[in-house]
Design a protein around this motif. Structure first.
Motif, PDB file in Angstrom:
ATOM      1  N   PRO A 149       0.773  -1.730  -0.065  1.00 45.86           N
ATOM      2  CA  PRO A 149      -0.604   0.258   0.140  1.00 45.86           C
ATOM      3  C   PRO A 149       0.948   1.202   0.371  1.00 45.86           C
ATOM      4  CG  PRO A 149      -1.261  -1.665   2.083  1.00 45.86           C
ATOM      5  CD  PRO A 149       0.168  -2.154   1.329  1.00 45.86           C
ATOM      6  N   TYR A 150       0.335   2.091  -1.029  1.00 47.11           N
ATOM      7  CA  TYR A 150       1.388   3.470  -0.539  1.00 47.11           C
ATOM      8  C   TYR A 150       0.260   4.042  -0.653  1.00 47.11           C
ATOM      9  CZ  TYR A 150       4.117   7.385  -2.659  1.00 47.11           C
ATOM     10  OH  TYR A 150       4.528   8.826  -3.117  1.00 47.11           O
ATOM     11  N   HIS A 151       0.582   5.722  -0.162  1.00 47.67           N
ATOM     12  CA  HIS A 151      -0.130   7.296  -0.052  1.00 47.67           C
ATOM     13  C   HIS A 151       0.466   8.420  -0.593  1.00 47.67           C
ATOM     14  CE1 HIS A 151      -2.927  10.404   1.366  1.00 47.67           C
ATOM     15  NE2 HIS A 151      -3.704   9.441   0.969  1.00 47.67           N
ATOM     16  N   LEU A 152      -0.315   8.628  -1.569  1.00 51.36           N
ATOM     17  CA  LEU A 152       0.174  10.354  -2.358  1.00 51.36           C
ATOM     18  C   LEU A 152       0.568  10.885  -1.373  1.00 51.36           C
ATOM     19  CD1 LEU A 152       0.486  12.016  -4.361  1.00 51.36           C
ATOM     20  CD2 LEU A 152      -1.331  12.819  -3.541  1.00 51.36           C
ATOM     21  N   PHE A 153       1.383  10.752   0.123  1.00 55.87           N
ATOM     22  CA  PHE A 153       1.257  11.595   0.839  1.00 55.87           C
ATOM     23  C   PHE A 153       3.006  10.950   1.370  1.00 55.87           C
ATOM     24  CE2 PHE A 153      -2.806  13.289   2.422  1.00 55.87           C
ATOM     25  CZ  PHE A 153      -3.005  14.376   1.105  1.00 55.87           C
TER      26      PHE A 153
ATOM     27  N   LEU B 121     -12.705  13.988  -4.707  1.00 54.72           N
ATOM     28  CA  LEU B 121     -14.320  14.262  -4.149  1.00 54.72           C
ATOM     29  C   LEU B 121     -14.557  15.283  -3.329  1.00 54.72           C
ATOM     30  CD1 LEU B 121     -15.533  11.146  -3.257  1.00 54.72           C
ATOM     31  CD2 LEU B 121     -16.142  12.401  -5.317  1.00 54.72           C
ATOM     32  N   VAL B 122     -13.352  15.888  -2.519  1.00 44.08           N
ATOM     33  CA  VAL B 122     -13.072  16.911  -1.516  1.00 44.08           C
ATOM     34  C   VAL B 122     -13.287  18.150  -2.932  1.00 44.08           C
ATOM     35  CG1 VAL B 122     -11.954  18.592  -0.509  1.00 44.08           C
ATOM     36  CG2 VAL B 122     -11.189  15.667  -0.149  1.00 44.08           C
ATOM     37  N   HIS B 123     -14.179  19.281  -2.140  1.00 41.07           N
ATOM     38  CA  HIS B 123     -14.754  20.517  -2.210  1.00 41.07           C
ATOM     39  C   HIS B 123     -13.899  21.365  -1.651  1.00 41.07           C
ATOM     40  CE1 HIS B 123     -16.590  23.442  -5.394  1.00 41.07           C
ATOM     41  NE2 HIS B 123     -17.041  23.559  -4.415  1.00 41.07           N
ATOM     42  N   ALA B 124     -13.602  22.371  -1.764  1.00 36.27           N
ATOM     43  CA  ALA B 124     -12.460  23.718  -1.157  1.00 36.27           C
ATOM     44  C   ALA B 124     -13.198  24.261  -1.229  1.00 36.27           C
ATOM     45  CB  ALA B 124     -11.765  23.214  -1.229  1.00 36.27           C
ATOM     46  N   LEU B 125     -14.547  25.577  -0.159  1.00 35.93           N
ATOM     47  CA  LEU B 125     -14.837  26.565  -0.732  1.00 35.93           C
ATOM     48  C   LEU B 125     -13.941  27.711   0.394  1.00 35.93           C
ATOM     49  CD1 LEU B 125     -17.512  27.777  -1.561  1.00 35.93           C
ATOM     50  CD2 LEU B 125     -18.642  27.663   0.200  1.00 35.93           C
ATOM     51  N   VAL B 126     -13.164  28.953  -0.567  1.00 33.50           N
ATOM     52  CA  VAL B 126     -12.540  30.387   0.272  1.00 33.50           C
ATOM     53  C   VAL B 126     -13.488  30.787   1.162  1.00 33.50           C
ATOM     54  CG1 VAL B 126     -11.131  31.398   0.013  1.00 33.50           C
ATOM     55  CG2 VAL B 126     -10.663  29.660  -1.123  1.00 33.50           C
ATOM     56  N   GLU B 127     -13.418  30.909   1.861  1.00 33.71           N
ATOM     57  CA  GLU B 127     -14.466  31.190   2.649  1.00 33.71           C
ATOM     58  C   GLU B 127     -13.807  33.022   3.978  1.00 33.71           C
ATOM     59  OE1 GLU B 127     -17.023  29.142   5.206  1.00 33.71           O
ATOM     60  OE2 GLU B 127     -17.563  28.169   4.451  1.00 33.71           O
ATOM     61  N   LYS B 128     -14.648  33.275   3.563  1.00 33.51           N
ATOM     62  CA  LYS B 128     -13.642  35.065   4.819  1.00 33.51           C
ATOM     63  C   LYS B 128     -14.261  34.537   6.307  1.00 33.51           C
ATOM     64  CE  LYS B 128     -13.092  39.494   3.262  1.00 33.51           C
ATOM     65  NZ  LYS B 128     -13.476  40.297   3.107  1.00 33.51           N
ATOM     66  N   VAL B 129     -13.900  34.513   7.478  1.00 30.04           N
ATOM     67  CA  VAL B 129     -14.246  34.624   8.913  1.00 30.04           C
ATOM     68  C   VAL B 129     -14.179  35.697   9.586  1.00 30.04           C
ATOM     69  CG1 VAL B 129     -14.504  33.045  10.814  1.00 30.04           C
ATOM     70  CG2 VAL B 129     -14.213  31.827   8.181  1.00 30.04           C
ATOM     71  N   ARG B 130     -15.130  35.579  10.320  1.00 27.09           N
ATOM     72  CA  ARG B 130     -15.033  37.246  10.981  1.00 27.09           C
ATOM     73  C   ARG B 130     -14.723  36.453  12.784  1.00 27.09           C
ATOM     74  NH1 ARG B 130     -14.499  41.890   8.784  1.00 27.09           N
ATOM     75  NH2 ARG B 130     -15.179  43.066  10.667  1.00 27.09           N
TER      76      ARG B 130
ATOM     77  N   MET C 184      -9.505  17.812  -7.474  1.00 27.74           N
ATOM     78  CA  MET C 184      -8.276  17.685  -6.445  1.00 27.74           C
ATOM     79  C   MET C 184      -8.031  15.902  -7.022  1.00 27.74           C
ATOM     80  SD  MET C 184      -7.067  20.174  -5.864  1.00 27.74           S
ATOM     81  CE  MET C 184      -8.032  22.624  -4.961  1.00 27.74           C
ATOM     82  N   PRO C 185      -6.478  15.655  -6.764  1.00 26.65           N
ATOM     83  CA  PRO C 185      -5.334  16.868  -6.619  1.00 26.65           C
ATOM     84  C   PRO C 185      -5.036  17.602  -7.680  1.00 26.65           C
ATOM     85  CG  PRO C 185      -4.607  15.038  -6.467  1.00 26.65           C
ATOM     86  CD  PRO C 185      -6.104  14.599  -6.451  1.00 26.65           C
TER      87      PRO C 185
ATOM     88  N   ALA D 131      -5.430  19.016 -21.324  1.00 28.04           N
ATOM     89  CA  ALA D 131      -4.759  18.387 -20.676  1.00 28.04           C
ATOM     90  C   ALA D 131      -3.354  18.590 -19.816  1.00 28.04           C
ATOM     91  CB  ALA D 131      -4.307  16.646 -21.151  1.00 28.04           C
ATOM     92  N   CYS D 132      -3.698  19.540 -19.752  1.00 30.27           N
ATOM     93  CA  CYS D 132      -2.540  20.825 -18.799  1.00 30.27           C
ATOM     94  C   CYS D 132      -3.032  20.454 -17.182  1.00 30.27           C
ATOM     95  CB  CYS D 132      -1.592  21.448 -19.482  1.00 30.27           C
ATOM     96  SG  CYS D 132      -1.221  21.766 -21.553  1.00 30.27           S
ATOM     97  N   TYR D 133      -1.986  20.564 -16.320  1.00 30.57           N
ATOM     98  CA  TYR D 133      -2.035  20.775 -14.831  1.00 30.57           C
ATOM     99  C   TYR D 133      -1.160  21.155 -14.249  1.00 30.57           C
ATOM    100  CZ  TYR D 133      -6.545  17.920 -16.248  1.00 30.57           C
ATOM    101  OH  TYR D 133      -7.556  17.039 -16.809  1.00 30.57           O
ATOM    102  N   GLY D 134      -1.410  21.502 -13.217  1.00 31.70           N
ATOM    103  CA  GLY D 134      -0.484  22.016 -12.368  1.00 31.70           C
ATOM    104  C   GLY D 134      -0.156  22.087 -11.292  1.00 31.70           C
ATOM    105  N   GLY D 135       0.130  23.431 -10.398  1.00 33.03           N
ATOM    106  CA  GLY D 135      -0.026  22.977  -9.077  1.00 33.03           C
ATOM    107  C   GLY D 135       0.114  24.041  -8.255  1.00 33.03           C
ATOM    108  N   GLU D 136       0.366  24.185  -7.102  1.00 34.81           N
ATOM    109  CA  GLU D 136      -0.022  25.851  -6.210  1.00 34.81           C
ATOM    110  C   GLU D 136       1.016  26.764  -6.988  1.00 34.81           C
ATOM    111  OE1 GLU D 136       1.091  26.859  -1.749  1.00 34.81           O
ATOM    112  OE2 GLU D 136       3.205  26.362  -3.184  1.00 34.81           O
TER     113      GLU D 136
END
Length: 588
Positions: free
Chosen positions: A151-155, A429-438, A481-482, A510-515
């Motif tokens: 077994p091998y995980h991406l991390f 399946l992960v969805h990340a929603l950028v939020e502003k938190v006060r 993602m990822p 079919a082009c993908y980047g990173g951070e």
């Protein structure tokens, strides 16, 4: 050879590729079965190169003194015996049954590992590299030294740094492993010695079997746990005039770039014995005071420990946080001028699931209410630590935070992981929603406002605004993602219920980047506009097999590409990086 290993090796064995005539820049197309198919670099830069050329002339190597990939040792007889027991565990006790830990799935296409590459001249194929890009962009990521037998995980991959050093419009590319103690020990042994952290402990039986085998290896003298087990595969940080490769399971590793663009690992750094066990891969450096703030977390109390470094890199005393009453996955945090903010999220240690459900010890708890913890950033103890319940708010990465209302309000911008239960198993399946938190520190009321409905993560800002009120964020578009299909620019000053995306660059096809990473045009000019600079990233074309370094105009409405550099070979998808200016590289 057992049936599983035979099948696995057959699946990963490279196909034969006949290079095109006179094609020094030709890069072969990658298939799922090609793991380490690399062309020889077009031109390697060595310490003895001609110096009478114009800046645009190719480098001519007279003799080669730059080391290529280090040769791995042949496994010894004891290692082969231990590996045989490891194969029994991988084949019969805990085979990689889920896609998230099946190496044939995880290491497909551009997630497949590559060998090291010495400093190699690159071709600028579009535009020209701006003068402010005088330094090096370096990105970290997992790149397993050995193909996994189980077994091998991406991390779980060994850390590899991919650097593009830029000077006078020319670019030199280099890929090197971070020489962690684990990497060196396994390289010298000719085999993996320790189980993977994220994929090697699924269920009680598998965990006990791999734990017992590891204990025998350690007793046999194959590895010393005092040297740490970290991979240094997550990010990089520059503070105290040192550059570090980071992974949160171990101490930082100091690295440097040589004058010809090579990457060297200096040491596993414990800051004169004051840093214990581990440190976050996301420290925060105040751009004004040059102090760096960090933390570590773990499975035993105190589950969170906060600390900081002076501007000279000297570590200050630990501040244990005992009000965190159970272990949590604390990957990132934020600072303001007055505070440090931590997220106690629904991902954490889950031994019950491992024992009774056969799952990983790291998992999600849907019954847990996420919290945000606020502590004065110069606190000497946790007496002023305050926790605020924020139901449904799970942050893996924090983008930025600042104080408002004379320090009575904290504003934080961060992606919220809406489907946190899929974070470890199904990142697609992960969805990340950028939020502003006060956070109103007087009333204790927490309010949240989404910035965009798009799936965004890996958000970065102009580093001069860390801990200060900023306007612009550059975030990666998950598709899903990822994989990263593009980058967007957010204006977080917009009001509630407004779409905050003000610029978009999709890589297409079919082009993908990173951070992405933001590099200012005038880093020493306090009057410069916040978005006056460039966004850079590595981008890979899965059809052609070619990787490029892209430079985008951060102020333009479509993040226009102002320069593209064709890299001498592909760059696997990875995690976090940074740009280090030349005057900082010289300090190394």
């Amino acid at each position: 050879m057992d049936a599983f290993s035979s099948s696995f090796i057959s699946t990963l064995s490279p196909t034969t590729i006949i290079p095109k005539p006179s094609s020094c820049n030709y890069i072969p197309r990658l298939n799922i079965s090609s793991v380490r198919i690399e062309d020889k670099p077009a031109t390697q830069v060595t310490s003895t190169t001609t110096t009478t050329q114009s800046p645009s002339a190719p480098v001519t190597a007279t003799t080669s003194s730059t080391a290529g990939p280090k040769r791995r040792a042949e496994p010894t007889v004891p290692t082969l015996i231990f590996n045989a027991f490891d194969d029994i565990i991988n084949n019969f006790i805990d085979p990689p049954s889920k896609p998230s830990v099946d190496p044939r799935h995880v290491l497909s296409n551009n997630f497949a590992p590559v060998d090291e590459l010495p400093p190699t001249e690159c071709e600028v194929i579009q535009g020209s590299l701006p003068p402010c890009l005088d330094g090096a962009y370096i990105r970290n990521g997992p790149n397993p030294q050995y193909l996994p037998r189980g077994p091998y995980h991406l991390f779980d991959g060994d850390g590899m740094l991919h650097s593009i050093k830029i000077s006078q419009g020319r670019a030199i590319f280099c890929s090197r492993y971070v020489n962690t103690n684990k990497y060196i020990a396994e390289r010298d042994a000719g085999s993996s010695l320790l189980p993977n952290v994220f994929s090697g402990f699924n269920g009680l039986t598998a965990s006990a079997a791999r734990g017992a085998l590891s204990a025998v290896r350690i007793l046999a003298g194959q590895y010393n746990l005092a040297n740490g087990i970290g991979l240094a595969n997550t990010s990089l940080a520059f503070f105290g005039d040192r550059l570090y490769a980071l992974g949160e399971s171990d101490l930082p590793y100091a690295v440097r770039l040589t004058s010809n663009g090579d990457i060297e690992t200096i040491d596993r750094h414990d800051f004169d014995g004051k840093l214990f066990m581990s440190m976050t891969a996301h420290p925060k450096t105040d751009p004004d005071t040059k102090e760096t703030f960090a933390f570590r977390y773990g499975p035993v109390p105190p589950f969170l420990t906060y600390f900081r470094f002076n501007s000279d890199g000297s570590k200050q005393p630990d501040v244990p946080i005992f009000s965190m009453t159970r272990p949590s996955f604390l990957h990132d945090f934020a600072i303001t001028n007055k505070y440090a903010i931590f997220g106690d999220i629904q991902i954490g240690m889950n031994p019950t699931e491992m024992i009774f459900g056969g799952g990983s010890p790291v998992g999600s708890d849907p019954n847990k209410v996420p919290r945000l913890g606020v502590i004065p950033r110069y606190a000497k103890d946790e007496s002023e630590m305050r926790w605020f319940d924020v139901p449904g708010f799970n942050i893996i990465h924090a983008i930025n935070a600042w104080d408002e209302d004379d320090g009575n309000t904290i504003v934080m911008v961060a992606p919220n992981i809406l489907s946190v239960e899929h974070t470890m198993e199904r990142m697609d399946l992960v969805h990340a929603l950028v939020e502003k938190v006060r956070i109103d520190l007087k009333t204790g009321i927490v309010t949240r406002n989404p910035m965009s409905a798009r799936n965004l993560d890996f958000g970065v800002i102009n580093q001069a605004y860390v801990g200060k009120k900023n306007k612009y964020v550059y975030a990666a578009v998950g598709d899903p993602m990822p994989k990263i299909s593009g980058v967007v620019k957010l204006d977080v000053s917009k009001g509630e219920r407004q779409e905050c995306i003000v610029a978009t660059r999709l890589y297409g096809g079919a082009c993908y980047g990173g951070e992405p990473f933001f590099v200012p045009k005038q880093p020493d000019n306090p009057e410069a506009e916040e978005d006056d600079g460039y966004v850079v990233s590595y981008v890979h074309d899965e059809k052609s097999g070619e990787s490029r370094f892209l430079v985008m105009d951060a102020k333009s409405p479509h993040l226009d590409i102002v320069a593209a550099v064709k890299l001498p070979r592909r760059v696997p998808y990875g995690f976090h990086g940074l740009f280090v200016r030349k005057n900082d590289l010289d300090k190394l």
